[in-house]
Write a protein that holds these residues in place. Structure first.
Motif, PDB file in Angstrom:
ATOM      1  N   ARG A  14     -51.819  58.656  23.947  1.00 35.38           N
ATOM      2  CA  ARG A  14     -51.677  58.402  22.505  1.00 35.38           C
ATOM      3  C   ARG A  14     -50.357  57.694  22.229  1.00 35.38           C
ATOM      4  NH1 ARG A  14     -51.747  63.792  19.599  1.00 35.38           N
ATOM      5  NH2 ARG A  14     -51.379  62.421  17.787  1.00 35.38           N
ATOM      6  N   TRP A  15     -49.300  58.123  22.917  1.00 38.74           N
ATOM      7  CA  TRP A  15     -47.995  57.466  22.763  1.00 38.74           C
ATOM      8  C   TRP A  15     -48.107  56.002  23.168  1.00 38.74           C
ATOM      9  CZ3 TRP A  15     -44.505  54.571  25.278  1.00 38.74           C
ATOM     10  CH2 TRP A  15     -43.196  54.508  24.761  1.00 38.74           C
ATOM     11  N   VAL A  16     -48.784  55.740  24.264  1.00 39.64           N
ATOM     12  CA  VAL A  16     -48.971  54.361  24.720  1.00 39.64           C
ATOM     13  C   VAL A  16     -49.690  53.545  23.649  1.00 39.64           C
ATOM     14  CG1 VAL A  16     -50.231  52.933  26.388  1.00 39.64           C
ATOM     15  CG2 VAL A  16     -48.873  54.888  27.183  1.00 39.64           C
ATOM     16  N   GLN A  17     -50.731  54.107  23.058  1.00 40.69           N
ATOM     17  CA  GLN A  17     -51.460  53.385  22.020  1.00 40.69           C
ATOM     18  C   GLN A  17     -50.552  52.996  20.862  1.00 40.69           C
ATOM     19  OE1 GLN A  17     -54.850  52.310  21.578  1.00 40.69           O
ATOM     20  NE2 GLN A  17     -54.637  52.504  23.793  1.00 40.69           N
ATOM     21  N   GLU A  18     -49.672  53.887  20.481  1.00 36.12           N
ATOM     22  CA  GLU A  18     -48.842  53.649  19.308  1.00 36.12           C
ATOM     23  C   GLU A  18     -47.613  52.773  19.591  1.00 36.12           C
ATOM     24  OE1 GLU A  18     -47.819  57.026  17.010  1.00 36.12           O
ATOM     25  OE2 GLU A  18     -49.896  57.735  16.814  1.00 36.12           O
ATOM     26  N   ASN A  19     -47.181  52.714  20.858  1.00 29.73           N
ATOM     27  CA  ASN A  19     -45.874  52.105  21.125  1.00 29.73           C
ATOM     28  C   ASN A  19     -45.835  50.996  22.158  1.00 29.73           C
ATOM     29  OD1 ASN A  19     -43.950  53.977  19.531  1.00 29.73           O
ATOM     30  ND2 ASN A  19     -45.222  55.423  20.673  1.00 29.73           N
ATOM     31  N   ILE A  20     -46.858  50.852  22.988  1.00 27.86           N
ATOM     32  CA  ILE A  20     -46.715  49.955  24.127  1.00 27.86           C
ATOM     33  C   ILE A  20     -46.614  48.493  23.715  1.00 27.86           C
ATOM     34  CG2 ILE A  20     -49.140  49.458  24.707  1.00 27.86           C
ATOM     35  CD1 ILE A  20     -46.283  50.554  27.100  1.00 27.86           C
ATOM     36  N   ALA A  21     -47.108  48.134  22.545  1.00 27.67           N
ATOM     37  CA  ALA A  21     -46.973  46.741  22.086  1.00 27.67           C
ATOM     38  C   ALA A  21     -45.511  46.336  21.959  1.00 27.67           C
ATOM     39  CB  ALA A  21     -47.696  46.551  20.751  1.00 27.67           C
ATOM     40  N   ARG A  22     -44.632  47.286  21.671  1.00 30.80           N
ATOM     41  CA  ARG A  22     -43.193  46.997  21.593  1.00 30.80           C
ATOM     42  C   ARG A  22     -42.661  46.429  22.908  1.00 30.80           C
ATOM     43  NH1 ARG A  22     -40.021  49.898  17.736  1.00 30.80           N
ATOM     44  NH2 ARG A  22     -41.171  51.413  16.481  1.00 30.80           N
ATOM     45  N   LEU A  57     -36.375  54.390  31.011  1.00 29.17           N
ATOM     46  CA  LEU A  57     -36.627  55.604  31.771  1.00 29.17           C
ATOM     47  C   LEU A  57     -36.460  56.847  30.909  1.00 29.17           C
ATOM     48  CD1 LEU A  57     -34.598  54.661  34.993  1.00 29.17           C
ATOM     49  CD2 LEU A  57     -36.995  54.159  34.468  1.00 29.17           C
ATOM     50  N   GLY A  58     -37.271  57.840  31.206  1.00 33.52           N
ATOM     51  CA  GLY A  58     -37.107  59.151  30.570  1.00 33.52           C
ATOM     52  C   GLY A  58     -37.386  59.181  29.083  1.00 33.52           C
ATOM     53  N   ILE A  59     -38.333  58.369  28.609  1.00 36.91           N
ATOM     54  CA  ILE A  59     -38.662  58.367  27.181  1.00 36.91           C
ATOM     55  C   ILE A  59     -39.449  59.637  26.838  1.00 36.91           C
ATOM     56  CG2 ILE A  59     -39.842  57.151  25.322  1.00 36.91           C
ATOM     57  CD1 ILE A  59     -39.711  54.610  27.010  1.00 36.91           C
ATOM     58  N   PRO A  60     -38.964  60.496  25.952  1.00 38.31           N
ATOM     59  CA  PRO A  60     -39.745  61.675  25.561  1.00 38.31           C
ATOM     60  C   PRO A  60     -40.984  61.239  24.761  1.00 38.31           C
ATOM     61  CG  PRO A  60     -37.432  61.909  24.932  1.00 38.31           C
ATOM     62  CD  PRO A  60     -37.649  60.471  25.281  1.00 38.31           C
ATOM     63  N   TYR A  61     -42.162  61.630  25.245  1.00 41.08           N
ATOM     64  CA  TYR A  61     -43.375  61.274  24.500  1.00 41.08           C
ATOM     65  C   TYR A  61     -43.961  62.460  23.737  1.00 41.08           C
ATOM     66  CZ  TYR A  61     -46.219  63.370  28.280  1.00 41.08           C
ATOM     67  OH  TYR A  61     -46.789  64.228  29.182  1.00 41.08           O
ATOM     68  N   ALA A  62     -43.527  63.668  24.078  1.00 31.87           N
ATOM     69  CA  ALA A  62     -44.041  64.864  23.394  1.00 31.87           C
ATOM     70  C   ALA A  62     -43.075  66.013  23.611  1.00 31.87           C
ATOM     71  CB  ALA A  62     -45.431  65.235  23.918  1.00 31.87           C
ATOM     72  N   PRO A 121     -49.075  70.078  23.505  1.00 27.97           N
ATOM     73  CA  PRO A 121     -47.991  69.117  23.279  1.00 27.97           C
ATOM     74  C   PRO A 121     -48.071  68.501  21.885  1.00 27.97           C
ATOM     75  CG  PRO A 121     -49.728  68.127  24.599  1.00 27.97           C
ATOM     76  CD  PRO A 121     -50.100  69.578  24.433  1.00 27.97           C
ATOM     77  N   ILE A 122     -46.913  68.205  21.337  1.00 27.16           N
ATOM     78  CA  ILE A 122     -46.811  67.556  20.028  1.00 27.16           C
ATOM     79  C   ILE A 122     -46.240  66.153  20.229  1.00 27.16           C
ATOM     80  CG2 ILE A 122     -45.838  67.681  17.705  1.00 27.16           C
ATOM     81  CD1 ILE A 122     -47.781  69.975  18.419  1.00 27.16           C
ATOM     82  N   LEU A 123     -46.978  65.148  19.833  1.00 28.51           N
ATOM     83  CA  LEU A 123     -46.568  63.750  20.005  1.00 28.51           C
ATOM     84  C   LEU A 123     -45.245  63.487  19.299  1.00 28.51           C
ATOM     85  CD1 LEU A 123     -47.518  60.899  21.035  1.00 28.51           C
ATOM     86  CD2 LEU A 123     -48.470  60.577  18.733  1.00 28.51           C
ATOM     87  N   LEU A 124     -44.354  62.766  19.985  1.00 32.84           N
ATOM     88  CA  LEU A 124     -43.067  62.406  19.416  1.00 32.84           C
ATOM     89  C   LEU A 124     -43.031  60.911  19.095  1.00 32.84           C
ATOM     90  CD1 LEU A 124     -40.585  64.327  21.757  1.00 32.84           C
ATOM     91  CD2 LEU A 124     -41.241  64.939  19.418  1.00 32.84           C
ATOM     92  N   PRO A 125     -42.306  60.526  18.054  1.00 37.39           N
ATOM     93  CA  PRO A 125     -42.126  59.090  17.771  1.00 37.39           C
ATOM     94  C   PRO A 125     -41.144  58.493  18.773  1.00 37.39           C
ATOM     95  CG  PRO A 125     -40.851  60.396  16.231  1.00 37.39           C
ATOM     96  CD  PRO A 125     -41.641  61.383  17.043  1.00 37.39           C
ATOM     97  N   PHE A 126     -41.218  57.193  18.951  1.00 34.13           N
ATOM     98  CA  PHE A 126     -40.292  56.485  19.830  1.00 34.13           C
ATOM     99  C   PHE A 126     -39.033  56.126  19.065  1.00 34.13           C
ATOM    100  CE2 PHE A 126     -38.890  52.248  21.493  1.00 34.13           C
ATOM    101  CZ  PHE A 126     -38.334  52.736  22.671  1.00 34.13           C
ATOM    102  N   ASN A 127     -37.897  56.452  19.667  1.00 33.64           N
ATOM    103  CA  ASN A 127     -36.599  56.104  19.081  1.00 33.64           C
ATOM    104  C   ASN A 127     -36.059  54.875  19.803  1.00 33.64           C
ATOM    105  OD1 ASN A 127     -33.987  55.846  18.189  1.00 33.64           O
ATOM    106  ND2 ASN A 127     -33.465  58.011  18.409  1.00 33.64           N
ATOM    107  N   PRO A 128     -36.111  53.705  19.189  1.00 37.86           N
ATOM    108  CA  PRO A 128     -35.758  52.467  19.901  1.00 37.86           C
ATOM    109  C   PRO A 128     -34.271  52.276  20.148  1.00 37.86           C
ATOM    110  CG  PRO A 128     -36.267  51.979  17.620  1.00 37.86           C
ATOM    111  CD  PRO A 128     -36.565  53.441  17.807  1.00 37.86           C
TER     112      PRO A 128
END
Length: 495
Positions: free
Chosen positions: A172-180, A34-39, A47-54
């Motif tokens: 765009r965030w989904v494209q880069e991270n949803i496989a995780r 929940l509450g993952i910052p995506y930008a 908006p500026i895309l943010l990386p996912f912090n696992p």
């Protein structure tokens, strides 16, 4: 665009395990983030895309978008903020090694209200079936997401369709991270209700969104409700005038955010007719293709007609009595007072010749309806049924695959605007009847089949006829009704 990091879910990711009670299966375990910052985004900037912090726990909802009024119904546990660009992900705990379809939900609320915190944005119900990854995103609302200011340049150069830019960045965030999380970035369905549906379909006209989704499912919103550029500028001018800063718009950068949200509601037309007439004098997706920093290349309907996105599968769903929500809940404000006033509305707000407007109104002034009921039935078809049918036919004619769904009433739940919101995300309305549960489950499962590309499990797609599947207890044959609506409004432009 970067490729997916990995095609198998990362079971080491932090996340909360929950058990869901499903309507037709045993309890299923899911994991939630929940509450993952995506930008990130400064006020009135893109908006500026943010990386996912696992390594973070993601065990609390993020802030909801700053908006006007009392919004306790949004279940916003962590309050409201302009810093609201976060999303939630839900995945079945036992998803296996094969990537699952991804369903991204966009909430409605007239582009002024809403959040991914509310039950009707909780896509855990989709994940609980074991058939999909659910995602629910926030986007900026009101002046922060939909007020057009790019004409002022400088610090406002980016300020056009910022809410839609937020949605595109989330994809765009989904494209880069949803496989995780076990999702397939090459099988993304974007769905939404009302403003979320209009936003979903608007992606067709936004080149920046190309390749970020494969399917669109629009509930109670079609290829319409596009705000003309001239009105977008006029509304901005009215807004600045109300604030007393017409000569110094840069004060918008420092004024209190709640003041801005409340002021836009004060000056923005409130009536559903204003929000959906041919000129659409309210806020929403702006036809900004000729403006500085424009996001759209054309209107969504023209894009559908061109066949440019014939490879995108589209589902359009409408309720059989959409407008009755306002008949029931806002009778005094919604009532035209007389049939003549309703004719006047079509003439002045949609520039329909008076003789034709009389014939259109006469088609709905039947069965002893009062003027407010006539307006409810007419606007149901003019604002929802007509655009959905036209868009589906245009897509089919261009070689695309389109499905039409009509949601009818059931015991304890009329088919008004918002009636299917629980079903879209796989939830059940509190104190629901058995018929409601069946209807909501159908909506959920149809969306899951659609997202998986299992067209053989759906009804027949649209051809040269507006073939429409009805659920619940529709008061008419849905296909025949769609054809009749097309006849009644033949040649009448919808934005």
């Amino acid at each position: 665009m970067k490729g997916p990091i990995q095609m198998k879910p990362d079971h080491t990711l932090n996340g909360r395990t929950e058990h869901m009670n499903n309507t037709d299966t045993a309890a299923r375990a899911i994991r939630s983030w929940l509450g993952i910052p995506y930008a990130s985004a400064e006020r009135f900037r893109r908006p500026i895309l943010l990386p996912f912090n696992p390594v973070l726990p993601y065990d609390q909802k993020g802030p909801a978008p700053l908006q006007p009024g009392d919004n306790s119904w949004l279940e916003a546990d962590n309050g409201f903020s302009e810093d609201c660009l976060n999303l939630n992900v839900w995945a079945p705990e036992d998803a296996g090694d094969e990537p699952l379809p991804v369903i991204v939900y966009i909430y409605g609320g007239g582009f002024e209200r809403g959040a991914n915190t509310q039950t009707t944005s909780n896509a855990s119900g989709l994940a609980a079936t074991g058939r999909a990854i659910g995602v629910s995103l926030n986007y900026r609302l009101g002046p922060f997401g939909w007020l057009s200011l790019s004409q002022y340049g400088g610090a406002f150069t980016d300020a056009t369709n910022l809410g839609l830019q937020d949605i595109i960045t989330a994809l765009r965030w989904v494209q880069e991270n949803i496989a995780r999380f076990g999702g397939d970035p090459q099988n993304v369905t974007v769905t939404g209700h009302s403003a979320g549906a209009f936003s979903s379909i608007a992606l067709l006209a936004a080149p920046a969104a190309d390749g970020l989704y494969q399917r669109l499912a629009a509930f109670s919103g079609g290829a319409s409700r596009i705000v003309p550029a001239w009105w977008a500028e006029e509304l901005a001018n009215t807004f600045l005038t109300e604030l007393g800063i017409t000569d110094d718009p840069e004060q918008l950068l420092t004024l209190d955010g709640k003041l801005l949200a409340e002021t836009l509601v004060k000056v923005n037309p409130r009536d559903i007719g204003d929000r959906n007439g041919i000129d659409n004098t309210t806020i929403g997706i702006v036809n900004d293709h000729s403006q500085t920093g424009g996001v759209l290349a054309d209107t969504p309907l023209r894009v559908l007609e061109s066949g440019r996105h014939r490879d995108v599968d589209i589902l359009f769903s409408t309720a059989t009595n959409e407008g009755d929500w306002w008949v029931i809940n806002a009778t005094e404000q919604f009532d035209p007072g007389s049939i003549d006033n309703l004719v006047d509305e079509l003439v002045t707000k949609s520039r329909i010749p008076r003789s034709r407007a009389r014939r259109i109104v006469a088609a709905y002034d039947v069965n002893g309806r009062t003027p407010v009921e006539v307006r409810g039935a007419l606007l149901t078809d003019y604002l929802y049924t007509l655009p959905a049918a036209r868009a589906a036919l245009a897509h089919a004619a261009a070689g695309g695959n389109a499905h039409l769904l009509a949601v009818g009433p059931v015991e304890g739940a009329p088919a008004v605007h918002g009636t299917e919101m629980y079903g879209i995300v796989g939830q059940q309305r509190p104190q629901h009847s058995d018929e409601q549960a069946i209807r909501d489950t159908f909506v959920r499962d149809a969306l899951l089949d659609f997202a998986a590309g299992k067209h053989d499990r759906l009804w027949n797609s649209v051809t040269t006829e507006p073939i429409t599947h009805g659920i619940g207890n529709p008061p008419f044959d849905p296909t025949a009704h769609a054809a009749e609506v097309l006849r009644i409004f033949a040649g009448i432009e919808r934005p």
